[in-house]
Scaffold this motif. Structure first.
Motif, PDB file in Angstrom:
ATOM      1  N   ARG A  32       1.152  -1.371   0.199  1.00  0.00           N
ATOM      2  CA  ARG A  32      -0.154  -0.018  -0.040  1.00  0.00           C
ATOM      3  C   ARG A  32       0.444   1.552   0.361  1.00  0.00           C
ATOM      4  O   ARG A  32       2.175   1.139   0.959  1.00  0.00           O
ATOM      5  CB  ARG A  32      -0.978   0.062   1.406  1.00  0.00           C
ATOM      6  CG  ARG A  32      -1.874  -1.365   1.496  1.00  0.00           C
ATOM      7  CD  ARG A  32      -2.471  -1.170   2.211  1.00  0.00           C
ATOM      8  NE  ARG A  32      -3.643  -2.810   2.703  1.00  0.00           N
ATOM      9  CZ  ARG A  32      -4.630  -2.351   2.384  1.00  0.00           C
ATOM     10  NH1 ARG A  32      -5.597  -1.031   1.140  1.00  0.00           N
ATOM     11  NH2 ARG A  32      -5.407  -3.127   2.172  1.00  0.00           N
ATOM     12  N   ASP A  33       0.443   2.559  -0.725  1.00  0.00           N
ATOM     13  CA  ASP A  33       1.059   3.612  -0.584  1.00  0.00           C
ATOM     14  C   ASP A  33       1.141   4.380   0.990  1.00  0.00           C
ATOM     15  O   ASP A  33      -0.029   4.000   1.077  1.00  0.00           O
ATOM     16  CB  ASP A  33       0.659   4.628  -1.895  1.00  0.00           C
ATOM     17  CG  ASP A  33      -0.172   4.651  -2.301  1.00  0.00           C
ATOM     18  OD1 ASP A  33      -1.372   5.264  -0.507  1.00  0.00           O
ATOM     19  OD2 ASP A  33      -1.016   5.750  -2.669  1.00  0.00           O
ATOM     20  N   GLY A  34       1.542   5.198   0.749  1.00  0.00           N
ATOM     21  CA  GLY A  34       1.800   5.975   1.546  1.00  0.00           C
ATOM     22  C   GLY A  34      -0.274   6.783   2.375  1.00  0.00           C
ATOM     23  O   GLY A  34      -0.197   7.577   3.430  1.00  0.00           O
ATOM     24  N   ASN A  41      -0.636  -4.460 -10.304  1.00  0.00           N
ATOM     25  CA  ASN A  41       0.460  -3.812 -11.093  1.00  0.00           C
ATOM     26  C   ASN A  41       0.883  -3.199 -11.388  1.00  0.00           C
ATOM     27  O   ASN A  41       0.272  -2.722 -12.759  1.00  0.00           O
ATOM     28  CB  ASN A  41      -1.155  -3.753 -12.426  1.00  0.00           C
ATOM     29  CG  ASN A  41      -2.402  -5.329 -12.001  1.00  0.00           C
ATOM     30  OD1 ASN A  41      -1.788  -5.945 -11.626  1.00  0.00           O
ATOM     31  ND2 ASN A  41      -3.951  -4.478 -12.438  1.00  0.00           N
ATOM     32  N   GLN A  42       1.776  -2.818 -10.614  1.00  0.00           N
ATOM     33  CA  GLN A  42       3.140  -1.786 -10.941  1.00  0.00           C
ATOM     34  C   GLN A  42       4.342  -2.644  -9.925  1.00  0.00           C
ATOM     35  O   GLN A  42       4.401  -3.079  -9.322  1.00  0.00           O
ATOM     36  CB  GLN A  42       2.173  -0.857  -9.811  1.00  0.00           C
ATOM     37  CG  GLN A  42       3.770   0.407 -10.045  1.00  0.00           C
ATOM     38  CD  GLN A  42       3.192   1.417  -9.266  1.00  0.00           C
ATOM     39  OE1 GLN A  42       1.464   1.794  -9.248  1.00  0.00           O
ATOM     40  NE2 GLN A  42       3.488   2.215  -8.928  1.00  0.00           N
ATOM     41  N   VAL A  43       4.724  -2.157 -11.226  1.00  0.00           N
ATOM     42  CA  VAL A  43       6.213  -2.885 -10.149  1.00  0.00           C
ATOM     43  C   VAL A  43       7.281  -2.342  -8.827  1.00  0.00           C
ATOM     44  O   VAL A  43       6.559  -0.758  -9.172  1.00  0.00           O
ATOM     45  CB  VAL A  43       8.051  -2.274 -11.167  1.00  0.00           C
ATOM     46  CG1 VAL A  43       9.416  -2.821 -10.923  1.00  0.00           C
ATOM     47  CG2 VAL A  43       7.591  -3.265 -12.770  1.00  0.00           C
ATOM     48  N   VAL A  44       7.059  -2.974  -7.951  1.00  0.00           N
ATOM     49  CA  VAL A  44       7.522  -1.768  -7.265  1.00  0.00           C
ATOM     50  C   VAL A  44       8.923  -2.632  -6.475  1.00  0.00           C
ATOM     51  O   VAL A  44       9.576  -3.951  -7.112  1.00  0.00           O
ATOM     52  CB  VAL A  44       7.232  -2.413  -5.325  1.00  0.00           C
ATOM     53  CG1 VAL A  44       5.491  -2.141  -5.455  1.00  0.00           C
ATOM     54  CG2 VAL A  44       6.934  -4.389  -5.417  1.00  0.00           C
ATOM     55  N   THR A 104      10.265  -0.988   1.110  1.00  0.00           N
ATOM     56  CA  THR A 104       9.603  -1.511  -0.036  1.00  0.00           C
ATOM     57  C   THR A 104       9.874   0.265  -0.730  1.00  0.00           C
ATOM     58  O   THR A 104       9.146   1.292  -0.338  1.00  0.00           O
ATOM     59  CB  THR A 104       8.283  -1.903  -0.682  1.00  0.00           C
ATOM     60  OG1 THR A 104       8.663  -2.878   0.594  1.00  0.00           O
ATOM     61  CG2 THR A 104       7.534  -1.824  -1.507  1.00  0.00           C
ATOM     62  N   ASP A 105       9.891   0.110  -2.596  1.00  0.00           N
ATOM     63  CA  ASP A 105       9.657   1.772  -2.795  1.00  0.00           C
ATOM     64  C   ASP A 105       8.638   1.119  -3.255  1.00  0.00           C
ATOM     65  O   ASP A 105       8.390   0.648  -4.645  1.00  0.00           O
ATOM     66  CB  ASP A 105      10.679   2.136  -3.382  1.00  0.00           C
ATOM     67  CG  ASP A 105      10.067   3.402  -4.088  1.00  0.00           C
ATOM     68  OD1 ASP A 105       9.553   3.823  -3.780  1.00  0.00           O
ATOM     69  OD2 ASP A 105      12.001   4.105  -4.851  1.00  0.00           O
ATOM     70  N   PRO A 106       6.941   1.929  -3.417  1.00  0.00           N
ATOM     71  CA  PRO A 106       6.154   1.634  -4.164  1.00  0.00           C
ATOM     72  C   PRO A 106       5.852   2.225  -5.360  1.00  0.00           C
ATOM     73  O   PRO A 106       5.324   1.643  -6.357  1.00  0.00           O
ATOM     74  CB  PRO A 106       4.916   2.032  -3.328  1.00  0.00           C
ATOM     75  CG  PRO A 106       4.954   3.317  -2.630  1.00  0.00           C
ATOM     76  CD  PRO A 106       6.667   2.718  -1.791  1.00  0.00           C
ATOM     77  N   ILE A 107       7.343   2.776  -5.980  1.00  0.00           N
ATOM     78  CA  ILE A 107       6.861   3.359  -7.029  1.00  0.00           C
ATOM     79  C   ILE A 107       8.115   2.822  -7.895  1.00  0.00           C
ATOM     80  O   ILE A 107       8.743   3.529  -9.462  1.00  0.00           O
ATOM     81  CB  ILE A 107       6.997   5.234  -7.385  1.00  0.00           C
ATOM     82  CG1 ILE A 107       8.592   5.592  -6.816  1.00  0.00           C
ATOM     83  CG2 ILE A 107       5.922   5.492  -6.544  1.00  0.00           C
ATOM     84  CD1 ILE A 107       8.471   7.217  -7.161  1.00  0.00           C
ATOM     85  N   GLY A 108       8.759   1.689  -7.477  1.00  0.00           N
ATOM     86  CA  GLY A 108       9.865   0.881  -8.297  1.00  0.00           C
ATOM     87  C   GLY A 108      11.093   1.329  -8.338  1.00  0.00           C
ATOM     88  O   GLY A 108      11.980   1.124  -8.661  1.00  0.00           O
ATOM     89  N   THR A 113      10.375   3.304   0.954  1.00  0.00           N
ATOM     90  CA  THR A 113       9.611   4.958   1.975  1.00  0.00           C
ATOM     91  C   THR A 113       8.877   3.570   3.053  1.00  0.00           C
ATOM     92  O   THR A 113       7.986   3.633   4.296  1.00  0.00           O
ATOM     93  CB  THR A 113       8.738   5.387   2.163  1.00  0.00           C
ATOM     94  OG1 THR A 113       7.952   4.303   0.979  1.00  0.00           O
ATOM     95  CG2 THR A 113       9.316   6.090   0.595  1.00  0.00           C
ATOM     96  N   ILE A 114       8.376   1.883   3.228  1.00  0.00           N
ATOM     97  CA  ILE A 114       8.130   1.380   3.705  1.00  0.00           C
ATOM     98  C   ILE A 114       8.681   0.194   4.139  1.00  0.00           C
ATOM     99  O   ILE A 114       9.367   0.141   3.292  1.00  0.00           O
ATOM    100  CB  ILE A 114       7.048   0.544   3.270  1.00  0.00           C
ATOM    101  CG1 ILE A 114       5.768   1.453   2.192  1.00  0.00           C
ATOM    102  CG2 ILE A 114       5.991  -0.362   4.046  1.00  0.00           C
ATOM    103  CD1 ILE A 114       4.202   0.539   1.562  1.00  0.00           C
TER     104      ILE A 114
END
Length: 146
Positions: A32-34, A41-44, A104-108, A113-114
């Motif tokens: 999950r993001d902030g 459906n996204q590369v993290v 984890t970096d939710p933007i790939g 940040t997580i």
């Protein structure tokens, strides 16, 4: 010819008895993001570390991966197959407790940040394997028994 097939079958059967446990672990997480919204459906970008002793212990293994989340935000990894300079099989699991730290970096990317850390616990497979430690004979047979 029948004898040849029998020999080949025996060799293949024998070869399969030397199987080894894979040098990797399965891991799943929901990302999950902030704003607490599923990252679907996204590369993290992920960095996984195995820490020894405590949640803030010494890292004995670190790797990075860039998996893709599914429609439910679920990411599935095989720890031990990522990019690393460490050797997964060099971890001495007998030397105490271990923890897994995920970043984890939710933007790939690699701006993690997580972060989360949890203790690695036994699984039934490992608990069953423990019984092999106490085996000292081969089913009660001694040399010369037929």
């Amino acid at each position: 010819m029948k004898k040849l097939y029998t020999i080949l079958a025996a060799i293949l059967l024998t070869a399969t008895t030397f199987a080894q446990a894979p040098e990797k672990m399965s891991y799943q997480a929901v990302v999950r993001d902030g704003g607490d919204v599923l990252v679907t459906n996204q590369v993290v970008g992920m960095q996984i570390s195995i820490l020894q002793g405590s949640e803030t212990g010494t890292s004995v293994y670190t790797e990075t991966q860039t998996p893709t989340t599914n429609i439910n935000g679920l990411v599935t990894l095989e720890i031990g197959k990522g990019t690393t300079i460490d050797i997964f099989s060099d971890i001495d699991w007998s030397t105490g407790t271990y923890f897994i730290k995920t970043e984890t970096d939710p933007i790939g990317g690699s701006s993690y940040t997580i972060t989360g850390t949890s203790q690695l616990l036994s699984v039934p497979y490992a608990l069953h394997a423990k019984t092999a430690e106490s085996v000292t004979s081969t089913c009660g047979l001694s040399i010369g028994d037929t």
